[in-house]
Design a protein around this motif. Structure first.
Motif, PDB file in Angstrom:
ATOM      1  N   MET A 298       0.865  -1.290   0.040  1.00 57.45           N
ATOM      2  CA  MET A 298       0.126   0.067   0.025  1.00 57.45           C
ATOM      3  C   MET A 298       0.853   1.226   0.021  1.00 57.45           C
ATOM      4  O   MET A 298       0.499   2.385  -0.592  1.00 57.45           O
ATOM      5  N   SER A 299       2.069   1.330   0.667  1.00 52.58           N
ATOM      6  CA  SER A 299       2.813   2.459   0.714  1.00 52.58           C
ATOM      7  C   SER A 299       3.573   2.594  -0.800  1.00 52.58           C
ATOM      8  O   SER A 299       3.787   3.808  -1.208  1.00 52.58           O
ATOM      9  N   GLU A 300       3.746   1.455  -1.528  1.00 58.17           N
ATOM     10  CA  GLU A 300       4.168   1.756  -2.941  1.00 58.17           C
ATOM     11  C   GLU A 300       3.154   2.413  -3.939  1.00 58.17           C
ATOM     12  O   GLU A 300       3.493   3.282  -4.739  1.00 58.17           O
ATOM     13  N   THR A 301       2.012   1.880  -3.557  1.00 52.59           N
ATOM     14  CA  THR A 301       0.924   2.335  -4.316  1.00 52.59           C
ATOM     15  C   THR A 301       0.439   3.895  -3.879  1.00 52.59           C
ATOM     16  O   THR A 301       0.036   4.654  -4.804  1.00 52.59           O
ATOM     17  N   MET A 302       0.651   4.378  -2.636  1.00 45.78           N
ATOM     18  CA  MET A 302       0.552   5.902  -2.387  1.00 45.78           C
ATOM     19  C   MET A 302       1.604   6.623  -2.989  1.00 45.78           C
ATOM     20  O   MET A 302       1.146   7.657  -3.760  1.00 45.78           O
ATOM     21  N   LEU A 303       2.815   6.100  -3.001  1.00 42.96           N
ATOM     22  CA  LEU A 303       3.761   6.725  -3.732  1.00 42.96           C
ATOM     23  C   LEU A 303       3.615   6.645  -5.318  1.00 42.96           C
ATOM     24  O   LEU A 303       3.670   8.142  -6.020  1.00 42.96           O
ATOM     25  N   GLN A 304       2.936   5.637  -6.064  1.00 41.98           N
ATOM     26  CA  GLN A 304       2.536   5.860  -7.417  1.00 41.98           C
ATOM     27  C   GLN A 304       1.333   7.111  -7.468  1.00 41.98           C
ATOM     28  O   GLN A 304       1.368   7.800  -8.541  1.00 41.98           O
ATOM     29  N   ALA A 305       0.745   7.039  -6.673  1.00 40.80           N
ATOM     30  CA  ALA A 305      -0.438   8.112  -6.420  1.00 40.80           C
ATOM     31  C   ALA A 305       0.026   9.352  -6.439  1.00 40.80           C
ATOM     32  O   ALA A 305      -0.372  10.397  -7.019  1.00 40.80           O
ATOM     33  N   LEU A 306       1.205   9.653  -5.495  1.00 41.74           N
ATOM     34  CA  LEU A 306       1.503  10.937  -5.317  1.00 41.74           C
ATOM     35  C   LEU A 306       2.455  11.651  -6.584  1.00 41.74           C
ATOM     36  O   LEU A 306       2.404  12.753  -6.657  1.00 41.74           O
ATOM     37  N   THR A 307       2.816  10.602  -7.306  1.00 46.24           N
ATOM     38  CA  THR A 307       3.605  10.964  -8.662  1.00 46.24           C
ATOM     39  C   THR A 307       2.955  10.958  -9.726  1.00 46.24           C
ATOM     40  O   THR A 307       3.573  11.148 -10.968  1.00 46.24           O
ATOM     41  N   MET A 308       1.808  10.448  -9.875  1.00 44.18           N
ATOM     42  CA  MET A 308       0.745  10.514 -11.068  1.00 44.18           C
ATOM     43  C   MET A 308       0.712  11.481 -11.599  1.00 44.18           C
ATOM     44  O   MET A 308       0.215  12.672 -10.756  1.00 44.18           O
ATOM     45  N   GLY A 309       0.660  11.802 -12.847  1.00 43.90           N
ATOM     46  CA  GLY A 309       0.804  13.067 -13.693  1.00 43.90           C
ATOM     47  C   GLY A 309      -0.782  13.241 -14.095  1.00 43.90           C
ATOM     48  O   GLY A 309      -1.758  12.494 -13.878  1.00 43.90           O
ATOM     49  N   PRO A 310      -1.173  14.959 -14.047  1.00 41.49           N
ATOM     50  CA  PRO A 310      -2.206  15.068 -14.442  1.00 41.49           C
ATOM     51  C   PRO A 310      -2.987  14.348 -15.703  1.00 41.49           C
ATOM     52  O   PRO A 310      -4.433  14.131 -15.460  1.00 41.49           O
ATOM     53  N   GLU A 311      -2.638  14.110 -16.521  1.00 41.79           N
ATOM     54  CA  GLU A 311      -3.213  13.413 -17.790  1.00 41.79           C
ATOM     55  C   GLU A 311      -3.413  12.123 -17.345  1.00 41.79           C
ATOM     56  O   GLU A 311      -4.760  11.670 -17.754  1.00 41.79           O
ATOM     57  N   GLU A 312      -2.847  11.243 -16.728  1.00 42.11           N
ATOM     58  CA  GLU A 312      -3.055   9.901 -16.154  1.00 42.11           C
ATOM     59  C   GLU A 312      -4.458   9.829 -15.253  1.00 42.11           C
ATOM     60  O   GLU A 312      -5.217   9.251 -15.412  1.00 42.11           O
ATOM     61  N   GLN A 313      -4.400  10.999 -14.340  1.00 42.21           N
ATOM     62  CA  GLN A 313      -5.310  11.159 -13.378  1.00 42.21           C
ATOM     63  C   GLN A 313      -6.540  11.418 -14.205  1.00 42.21           C
ATOM     64  O   GLN A 313      -7.759  10.823 -13.834  1.00 42.21           O
ATOM     65  N   ARG A 314      -6.522  12.472 -15.080  1.00 42.86           N
ATOM     66  CA  ARG A 314      -7.639  12.655 -15.908  1.00 42.86           C
ATOM     67  C   ARG A 314      -8.375  11.294 -16.569  1.00 42.86           C
ATOM     68  O   ARG A 314      -9.571  11.242 -16.618  1.00 42.86           O
ATOM     69  N   GLY A 315      -7.392  10.623 -17.465  1.00 49.66           N
ATOM     70  CA  GLY A 315      -7.982   9.454 -18.176  1.00 49.66           C
ATOM     71  C   GLY A 315      -8.818   8.526 -16.921  1.00 49.66           C
ATOM     72  O   GLY A 315      -9.793   7.913 -17.395  1.00 49.66           O
ATOM     73  N   ARG A 316      -8.085   8.032 -15.794  1.00 51.19           N
ATOM     74  CA  ARG A 316      -8.546   7.356 -14.871  1.00 51.19           C
ATOM     75  C   ARG A 316      -9.909   7.881 -14.369  1.00 51.19           C
ATOM     76  O   ARG A 316     -10.850   7.255 -14.380  1.00 51.19           O
ATOM     77  N   MET A 317      -9.788   8.894 -14.161  1.00 51.18           N
ATOM     78  CA  MET A 317     -11.072   9.756 -13.416  1.00 51.18           C
ATOM     79  C   MET A 317     -12.300   9.906 -14.183  1.00 51.18           C
ATOM     80  O   MET A 317     -13.403   9.469 -13.948  1.00 51.18           O
ATOM     81  N   ARG A 318     -11.915  10.103 -15.667  1.00 48.41           N
ATOM     82  CA  ARG A 318     -13.116  10.093 -16.569  1.00 48.41           C
ATOM     83  C   ARG A 318     -13.822   9.081 -16.776  1.00 48.41           C
ATOM     84  O   ARG A 318     -15.047   8.773 -16.817  1.00 48.41           O
ATOM     85  N   ARG A 319     -13.068   7.811 -16.966  1.00 47.70           N
ATOM     86  CA  ARG A 319     -13.566   6.633 -17.087  1.00 47.70           C
ATOM     87  C   ARG A 319     -14.471   6.206 -15.863  1.00 47.70           C
ATOM     88  O   ARG A 319     -15.524   5.499 -15.775  1.00 47.70           O
ATOM     89  N   MET A 320     -14.019   6.562 -14.554  1.00 49.12           N
ATOM     90  CA  MET A 320     -14.684   6.124 -13.374  1.00 49.12           C
ATOM     91  C   MET A 320     -15.817   7.031 -13.331  1.00 49.12           C
ATOM     92  O   MET A 320     -17.020   6.692 -12.983  1.00 49.12           O
ATOM     93  N   ARG A 321     -16.053   8.090 -13.702  1.00 50.30           N
ATOM     94  CA  ARG A 321     -17.155   9.268 -13.676  1.00 50.30           C
ATOM     95  C   ARG A 321     -18.209   8.504 -14.674  1.00 50.30           C
ATOM     96  O   ARG A 321     -19.286   8.613 -14.400  1.00 50.30           O
ATOM     97  N   ASP A 322     -17.840   7.929 -15.701  1.00 49.74           N
ATOM     98  CA  ASP A 322     -18.683   7.488 -16.731  1.00 49.74           C
ATOM     99  C   ASP A 322     -19.599   6.239 -16.053  1.00 49.74           C
ATOM    100  O   ASP A 322     -20.684   6.092 -16.182  1.00 49.74           O
ATOM    101  N   ILE A 323     -18.473   5.355 -15.149  1.00 47.70           N
ATOM    102  CA  ILE A 323     -19.352   4.376 -14.532  1.00 47.70           C
ATOM    103  C   ILE A 323     -20.451   4.649 -13.363  1.00 47.70           C
ATOM    104  O   ILE A 323     -21.493   4.223 -13.491  1.00 47.70           O
ATOM    105  N   VAL A 324     -19.845   5.667 -12.718  1.00 48.37           N
ATOM    106  CA  VAL A 324     -20.928   6.233 -11.726  1.00 48.37           C
ATOM    107  C   VAL A 324     -21.964   6.852 -12.252  1.00 48.37           C
ATOM    108  O   VAL A 324     -22.952   6.564 -11.955  1.00 48.37           O
ATOM    109  N   ARG A 325     -21.688   7.334 -13.275  1.00 51.87           N
ATOM    110  CA  ARG A 325     -22.943   8.179 -14.033  1.00 51.87           C
ATOM    111  C   ARG A 325     -24.003   7.145 -14.582  1.00 51.87           C
ATOM    112  O   ARG A 325     -25.000   7.395 -14.234  1.00 51.87           O
ATOM    113  N   ASP A 326     -23.233   6.082 -15.101  1.00 56.81           N
ATOM    114  CA  ASP A 326     -24.291   5.119 -15.868  1.00 56.81           C
ATOM    115  C   ASP A 326     -24.948   4.301 -14.715  1.00 56.81           C
ATOM    116  O   ASP A 326     -26.086   3.808 -14.921  1.00 56.81           O
TER     117      ASP A 326
END
Length: 595
Positions: free
Chosen positions: A515-543
């Motif tokens: 979990m600590s290594e995954t936290m590091l991955q999250a802390l260093t994730m770029g805005p474009e990757e964040q946008r791509g992941r969040m956009r797909r999750m928002r589609d799921i929650v919307r539908d």
């Protein structure tokens, strides 16, 4: 020549006898075939499409929703259309322990309205509004009795009433035994594999049974006819479906179990396991968040009850009744009405950082839930410590804000958890903090839904690391709050939401190093990757929003009602043919108190 003629004559006689026997056999076979076909055909006056309709409905019932459900835009209007077209004149009654609006008396003696920050309330409140239904709940507010009418009812929401809240009163002794005792010291740890021993007491079971009976009395009193649709919520009411069925045999009872269902070996611990299963099998439909939990329930029934499991149809036949067992993943309202009242993401970030003293250059990780041992709060603290040990450069660059609303504080397990969380947070702050930096900000107090959404919008990372959970709507609320399409979700593999939100970073909360290594991955994730992941999750929650969750159950209720009507027509036809004198269920009004 004479001998040859005699032999030839015998041959002719044998051939003749053989042909006669064959003709008789064919005649008998055709007669039986015609008789069998006639027996299988609808009698005069029957609907010739009834069997075809039953076949279609059985196909629908296998999956708990129609094949075109994904093509529908689910909204309050969709639910109202279902009620109007598929369930005309149906009364919807919701039953839960927690009420959607609480009236308390403040220190000045004034009545204060409280809207609890509850996943169950957040999911069901818009449904009950859309259906103009009746919500039956325990009235625990200090001013709840002051605002109800002579029938213990109050119209809600305040300012724009759209449904009725009917309050049920319990004595302190009843509440202690039913809610804190059997429900939360017994069933809660039994169903959550979080290594807390369940406690079962005879007195708690008696209180649980009495409280369920009291709620059943209230359902019958609130029902306007014999055929309401009753939505029973959660583990507080395992006995209620059977009690309703005894009094309202024509009701559609949909029970939704919001927490996990354990495997049959774990469930066998409960001393009243058969009584609980019998109570739940009074339901027309039993719903779970995931198919895994639905399968566990079916296995428990198969092991402990004399029943027939219809696995192809996802159904249980027990006591002459069939109960559908389906997965209905719960969700939240979309679009989130709360966002209309919130400032921008940038303003939210500034406000939250100022409010909790978080440095401007530090990444903000948040956790939001009740203070409960199933939520994995201590495990997050261990993961944060592991992050600092493995990557010391992150010290001073990360702050973890944990919102932990007090819950069931009189129970020993919860008191102990609160003390451990406070102690661990202090140790981390002493070891890694300084005068201007605290790595952990623990806030053990209740927050409004508006405050919670503002915290979501301010977060760089949201941690939902349950040790065992049914769904966990915090994950979906965080996704819904991020209309800027930024932020990273760390999600436990043991939460039902991980089956849907596949673009989250999925973690095992028992593995602090991972979990600590995954936290590091999250802390260093770029805005474009964040946008791509969040956009797909928002589609799921919307539908897959809360209206789809409720609509799927209501559509199944409509199909059951149509199937019952077909069966009733067939039964009446059979009785008229056979001359049976059987009293119709429509003639039983006196038995359940209707006039």
């Amino acid at each position: 020549m004479i001998q040859y003629g005699v032999d030839f004559l015998w041959v002719l006689i044998l051939i003749s006898l053989g042909l006669s026997a064959l003709a008789i056999f064919v005649s008998i076979f055709q007669h039986r075939r015609r008789h069998s076909r006639a027996a299988s055909m609808p009698a005069a006056g029957d609907d010739v499409t009834s069997e075809a309709a039953r076949q279609v409905m059985r196909e629908f019932e296998k999956n708990g929703q129609s094949v075109d459900a994904a093509l529908v835009t689910w909204s309050p209007e969709t639910l109202r259309k279902i009620l109007t077209e598929d369930l005309p004149d149906a009364q919807v009654i919701v039953v839960s322990n927690r009420e959607p609006y609480i009236h308390n008396e403040d220190k000045n003696g004034e009545v204060e309205l409280v809207v609890p920050a509850s996943g169950l309330v957040a999911a069901l409140e818009p449904i009950t509004r859309a259906c103009a239904g009746t919500w039956i709940a325990y009235g625990g507010g200090t001013a709840d009795r002051e605002v109800v009418d002579s029938n213990d009812r109050v119209q809600v929401p305040p300012g724009n009433p759209s449904y009725t809240l009917r309050r049920v009163w319990l004595t302190e002794e009843e509440y202690q035994g039913y809610y804190l005792g059997f429900a939360n010291e017994g069933l809660w740890p039994l169903c959550h594999i979080a290594f807390t021993r369940p406690i079962f007491r005879d007195s708690d079971w008696e209180a649980y049974e009495a409280a369920n009976r009291k709620f059943a009395d209230t359902v019958v009193a609130e029902a306007r006819n014999e055929r309401p649709i009753v939505l029973v919520q959660d583990y507080h009411f395992a006995l209620l479906p059977r009690m309703i069925r005894e009094r309202l045999p024509e009701a559609i009872v949909i029970t939704f179990w919001h927490i996990p269902w354990p495997n049959s070996e774990v469930f066998s611990i409960c001393p009243w396991r058969e009584r609980i299963l019998d109570g739940l099998l009074g339901s027309s439909i039993i719903g779970f968040h995931t198919q895994f939990h639905a399968n566990n329930f079916t296995e428990s029934v198969d092991r402990f009850m004399e029943s027939r499991i219809e696995r192809a149809d996802a159904a249980v036949s027990y006591g002459g009744q069939t109960t559908l067992v389906h997965a209905y993943p719960i969700s939240i309202e979309w679009p989130a009405e709360m966002l209309k009242a919130l400032p921008s993401v940038e303003q939210s970030q500034q406000h939250i950082r100022e409010r909790f003293g978080i440095p401007a250059d530090a990444k903000l990780c948040v956790g939001v839930e009740r203070l409960d041992y199933t939520k994995g709060i201590l495990d997050r603290f261990h993961a944060l410590e592991e992050l600092f040990i493995r990557h010391p450069e992150t010290i001073g660059k990360v702050v973890f804000l944990q919102i932990a609303a007090p819950s069931r504080g009189t129970l020993p397990a919860y008191k102990q958890l609160h003390e451990e969380c406070l102690r661990f947070a202090e140790e981390l702050n002493e070891r890694y903090g300084n005068e201007t930096y605290r790595p952990v900000v623990l806030v053990a107090q209740h927050h409004s839904q508006k405050d919670v959404y503002e915290i979501y919008r301010a977060a760089d990372i949201c941690l939902v690391t349950s040790l065992h959970d049914g769904m966990n709507l915090v994950a979906k609320e965080f996704v819904a709050s991020r209309d800027d399409e930024q932020g990273v979700l760390l999600l436990s593999t043991f939460a039902g939401a991980s089956r849907e939100l596949l673009e989250a970073l999925i973690v095992n909360p028992y593995d602090a190093a991972m979990m600590s290594e995954t936290m590091l991955q999250a802390l260093t994730m770029g805005p474009e990757e964040q946008r791509g992941r969040m956009r797909r999750m928002r589609d799921i929650v919307r539908d897959n929003n809360v209206y789809r969750w409720a609509g799927s159950m209501l559509l199944d209720a409509a199909r059951l009602r149509k199937r019952d009507e077909l069966d009733r027509v067939t039964a009446l036809s059979d009785r008229s043919v056979n001359g049976d004198n059987v009293v119709s269920m429509f003639e039983r009004k006196q038995a359940v108190g209707f006039r």
